[in-house]
Each structure stands twice: as C-alpha cells, then as structure tokens.
Design a protein around this motif. Structure first.
Motif, PDB file in Angstrom:
ATOM      1  N   PHE A  91     -13.715 -11.566   8.477  1.00 38.39           N
ATOM      2  CA  PHE A  91     -13.013 -10.367   8.029  1.00 38.39           C
ATOM      3  C   PHE A  91     -13.888  -9.127   8.222  1.00 38.39           C
TER       4      PHE A  91
ATOM      5  N   ASP B  20     -14.386  -5.474   7.128  1.00 38.08           N
ATOM      6  CA  ASP B  20     -14.050  -4.448   6.148  1.00 38.08           C
ATOM      7  C   ASP B  20     -15.089  -3.333   6.222  1.00 38.08           C
TER       8      ASP B  20
ATOM      9  N   LYS C 203      -9.629  -5.572   7.993  1.00 32.87           N
ATOM     10  CA  LYS C 203      -9.035  -5.387   6.656  1.00 32.87           C
ATOM     11  C   LYS C 203      -8.590  -3.935   6.543  1.00 32.87           C
TER      12      LYS C 203
ATOM     13  N   ASP D 157      -6.699  -0.847   5.234  1.00 28.64           N
ATOM     14  CA  ASP D 157      -6.038  -0.303   4.056  1.00 28.64           C
ATOM     15  C   ASP D 157      -6.404   1.176   3.947  1.00 28.64           C
TER      16      ASP D 157
ATOM     17  N   LEU E  68     -10.246   2.046   3.634  1.00 26.79           N
ATOM     18  CA  LEU E  68     -11.027   2.022   4.865  1.00 26.79           C
ATOM     19  C   LEU E  68     -10.801   3.303   5.663  1.00 26.79           C
TER      20      LEU E  68
END
Length: 549
Positions: A366, A368, A392, A394, A397
C-alpha cells in the motif's frame, strides 16, 4: 513570367549559402515532413545558384529508399502506384544493376545524413533490398554518411536489412516496434564494430520484456561515446556498469534483468557513478536492493527526472527507502519529476486481454503518504506520477501533496487500468490543489462525484489547469459538479478526460457505467465552459471592462 535580371539585393541572396540553406530548410518546414519534399525539389530545379544548396537539403533526409532507386535508369525499376501517391507506391528492380548504373544512386546517397523509416506505407520489398546490398559497388554502407537512423520497418523480411544501413558515422540510432524482438539482436550485436561513435541509442521491443542476450550487452559495453540510452532489452552487468561510469551520459533508461549475478555485481560497486546524469529510468521485474545502492552512489548534481517501472508492485518499506535515498542525494534541490509505475506499462494490454483481476490483498504494498514523505524535501518537484492499484487515495493525501509541492505542474495518481473501483477522493478534496498549486496544468486523479458538492464558491479563481483526467470516476449530479468546478477550472481550453467504454476491464457492468459516466463528464466540460464565460462577462460588467473574446 518576368524575365528581368535579378536585382542587386537578390544577387546578394543568391550568393549567400546560409540564406539559401535557411530558405530550403523552411520549405522542408525545418524538419521531416515528407510531403514538403516536392517543394524542395522544385527549388532545386530553379537555378544553379539555388541548386548547389537545395540538392544537399533535398537529399539530406530520406523517409524511403524509393527516390534513390529512381535515380537509376528507368528500365531498371518498376513502380506499383496504389492510390496515385508516390508515398503509397511500391518499387522493385527488374534486374541487377550494372556497375555503371550506380553513379547517380551513389552520388545522392552520399548526401543522406538522416533516414527515417516508419509507418505502414510500403517501401521497397525484400528482393530489392537484397539486390541493392548484393550488387552495391564497394564495401561502404548503402548510405555512407548517415548520422541518424530511425528504423521501424513493419515488414519482418525487410527489418533485418537495417543492419546494412549501419556505418561508422552513425551517431543516432532508434530501433522500434520490430515484427519480432529476435530481429533486433543481429543489429544490436554489431553496434560496437559498425558504429563505434554512437551517441544516442533507443531500442523498443514488441513484448513487455525483451530477450536477454549477453552478446548485445557486451556490444553496448564497448560504446564509449553514448550520451543517451533508452534500452527496452535487459542488460547484463558489463553494460550497466559501463553506462554508469560514462562521463558524458545524460539519459539512462535501462531494463535490469532478475539475474542474481547482475545484482551482486551492482551491489559490489563502491565508486561514484552517473556523474552527468539528468534522466534516469530503471525498469525491472521488481524493486531490488541493488537499485537503492545505485541511487546511493549516483553523483550527478543535474538529475531532474527519475522513473521507476516494475512488473511487480514494490513493498512499501523498500520503496520508501528508495525515495529516501533519492530525496537526500546531490540533486534533491533540482529534482523536478518522479514517476513510479507498476506493473510495466507494456504489460497492461496483455493483462486486459486475459481479464486479469486487479490485486487487492497485498497490504505490504500500500502506497500512502508515509511512503511518499521523503519526497516532501524536494522543493522543485513539478511532476509526480504514481500508477499502481495500491495507492491509498483520499482527500488527506491530496492535501499533503498540495502543501508539499506548491510548484506542481502535473500530478497523476491513477490505477494502471480502469476496473470499476470507487475513489475515496471527493471533489472538495481537490480544493487544496486549486488553492496551493497555481502552476498546475494537468491533473489525473479518480474522484467520487456520486454525491453533489457540499458547498459552491461564487468567486472565480484564476487557473492554468488545462486537463482533469478522471478515468472511470462515478458521477451523479453533473449540473452541481460543473457549477463547483467552474469556480476553479477557469482556463478557456479546460477539458475533462474520462474513460471510454473499452478503456478498462471487460466486466459488462463496469463497461456500462463507463459509457454512462463518460457522457456525463462530457456534459460537465461543456457546462463549465459556459459557466466560466457567463461569470467572466458578469465580472467584466461589474468592473466596466469590455467582455473577453
């Protein structure tokens, strides 16, 4: 027709080779437009003063060997014209040329410095190539003064004759889209002997991973004048170490095979490498410790662009370490572009054809904000591209990236292909980019626009954003979305790019939604342009300015 003698000013022009050369180059549009060749040919026939210059420009670049074949006696060749255009014709020899019939061919061939063969239009067939090579007088290449060769011949039987065009003066070579990757090998194996002065080398493969050939690698390791290298074929340690130590190498795009001995040799390096590098692209099956070691040894203070392409998604801790070394190197203050791509771009069409499911069960991969955090210390970063199923994505981020990189001009955070996944980025989540990145011109990020925006902004904000790429993002309220974006996406040429029905996986429901959402995003683009124009007129009306046209 005016037959008056030329004026004194015209005589001065005709007596200036530099001016005549510029005129002829402009007739060729300064580049490689084959359709303009007839214009230069007409100039060549104007007068002797122009002919002396125009003939050199006319023959300096070729896109086909047909013009040279036509320099031979007319009874020696025959032409099959398909559509009335010389560019769509095929030409062949009716018999082998005699030694006395090569004079014009050789005289004009000696003027050719660039030969670009690409596209599907027919050229000369294998028999004609074979005859030319067998009966060509002397031991020199067909084009003895060639300095640039772009070879993307689609005919498998003809592709191998690219070998006959290699010569001692060649400095730029591009081999692309071979009918079969194995056809590249005979040409590449001989580079160090046929063209030792090669400075720019580019090789593309048809398959996602080209053949591994130690002889090719050995040949590359003996080219001492390379300045740019773009090799899709895997290279062994001899070529890789040689490239790393070349003092003048500025661009290195290489594929490193998963061979333990190769990585062992790379890990054994203990001296600074890549002293003049500005662009580095590393492609491999997976991210290896040797890559981190190479980055640690890179001594260049001019490195502005780094691209990492792997077939397998890298573990997050290893990728963070790679980025940590990159962002603490000698070029951290000028690093402007970083790209991370998994899987390999060339493998995506195969994955789609096999209906491969996106990987979802590898939490160690992942990506992030914590993985990207080392890059936050690179103040000049203007382009960031992440292509992975494990981003990831969103709003948080997006906020962190907007704050860390105020000079962003291009940001791409996308999955390798569209597979119907719902994004966690909202329309409101894009606001930090609109507010903190005034130079942003290209943005690619999937968003969840299935719900209407919570708040609309009545104030227009100046924006340089030209394209917003949303992939297969869902959308439910195009009117509200257009009203929201029109306050921030105010460039007159702004457009939204969305995935078309066949751009992604083959799941029937996903394809249906892509078609539906694509139509709605197109509607949003049209409405944004209308809203921006209306708002601009209203603003100009309040300030007393004339409406913008």
């Amino acid at each position: 027709m005016n037959s008056a003698p030329p004026s004194p000013a015209m005589r001065r022009v005709l007596n200036s080779p530099d001016i005549l050369h510029n005129i002829c180059e402009q007739a060729y549009e300064g580049g490689y437009d084959a359709d303009c060749r007839t214009t230069v040919a007409a100039l060549n026939a104007t007068c002797r003063a122009i002919h002396r210059v125009a003939v050199k420009v006319l023959w300096s670049r070729l896109f086909s060997l047909r013009p040279l074949v036509k320099c031979m006696p007319a009874d020696l060749w025959t032409e099959n014209v398909e559509d009335g255009s010389d560019l769509r014709s095929t030409i062949s020899l009716t018999r082998p040329p005699d030694a006395s019939e090569w004079d014009r061919f050789q005289a004009n061939a000696a003027l050719v410095t660039s030969f670009r063969r690409f596209g599907l239009a027919p050229d000369i067939d294998e028999d004609t190539y074979r005859t030319l090579c067998l009966y060509h007088p002397g031991s020199r290449p067909l084009l003895p003064n060639l300095r640039e060769l772009i070879w993307e011949e689609p005919d498998a039987d003809v592709f191998e004759y690219g070998y006959q065009l290699l010569g001692l003066k060649l400095t730029t070579l591009h081999l692309g889209q071979p009918p079969s990757d194995s056809l590249l090998l005979p040409i590449l194996r001989s580079l160090h002997m046929k063209c030792p002065k090669l400075a720019h080398l580019s090789v593309q493969c048809r398959s996602s991973i080209g053949p591994v050939d130690p002889v090719v690698s050995h040949s590359i390791s003996q080219l001492d004048h390379l300045e740019t290298v773009d090799m899709a074929l895997p290279l062994f340690e001899d070529a890789l170490i040689h490239l790393a130590t070349l003092p003048g190498l500025s661009v290195a795009k290489v594929f490193i095979p998963r061979v333990p001995s190769v990585h062992d040799h790379l890990l054994s390096l203990d001296q600074p490498i890549f002293p003049s590098l500005s662009v580095l692209q590393l492609s491999a099956i997976g991210l290896e410790e040797s890559f981190i070691h190479l980055m640690r040894l890179t001594a260049s203070t001019q490195l502005t662009e780094v691209r990492l392409c792997t077939a397998h998604d890298p573990p997050a801790p290893l990728l963070r370490e790679f980025l940590d070394i990159l962002s603490s190197g000698p070029s951290k203050d000028i690093l402007s572009a970083v790209s991370i791509f998994s899987p390999l771009p060339s493998s995506i069409p195969l994955m789609l054809s096999l209906s491969a499911l996106p990987p979802l069960d590898r939490p160690e991969c992942f990506l992030d904000a914590s993985v990207l955090e080392p890059l936050f210390s690179c103040p000049e970063l203007a382009e960031l591209e992440l292509n992975s199923f494990f981003i990831k994505l969103d709003d948080e981020l997006i906020r962190l990236l907007a704050t860390a990189f105020p000079r962003l001009q291009s940001l791409r955070l996308m999955p390798p292909y569209n597979a119907g996944r719902l994004s966690e980025v909202t329309l409101e989540g894009l606001l930090p980019l609109f507010r903190h990145c005034p130079d942003l011109t290209h943005l690619a990020v999937p968003v969840n626009a299935s719900a209407p925006p919570r708040a609309l902004d009545d104030t227009m904000h100046s924006s340089e954003l030209l394209t917003l790429e949303v992939a297969d993002s869902s959308i439910g309220f195009p009117d509200e979305v257009a009203a929201f974006l029109s306050a921030h996406c105010t460039h007159p040429s702004f457009s939204i790019l969305s995935a078309q029905v066949h751009e992604g996986d083959r799941d029937p429901e996903h394809m249906r939604l892509r078609e539906l959402h694509s139509a709605m995003w197109d509607q949003v683009t049209r409405m944004i342009r209308l809203f921006v124009r209306v708002r601009s007129q209203e603003r100009n009306g309040r300030t007393g300015k004339a409406p913008e046209r």
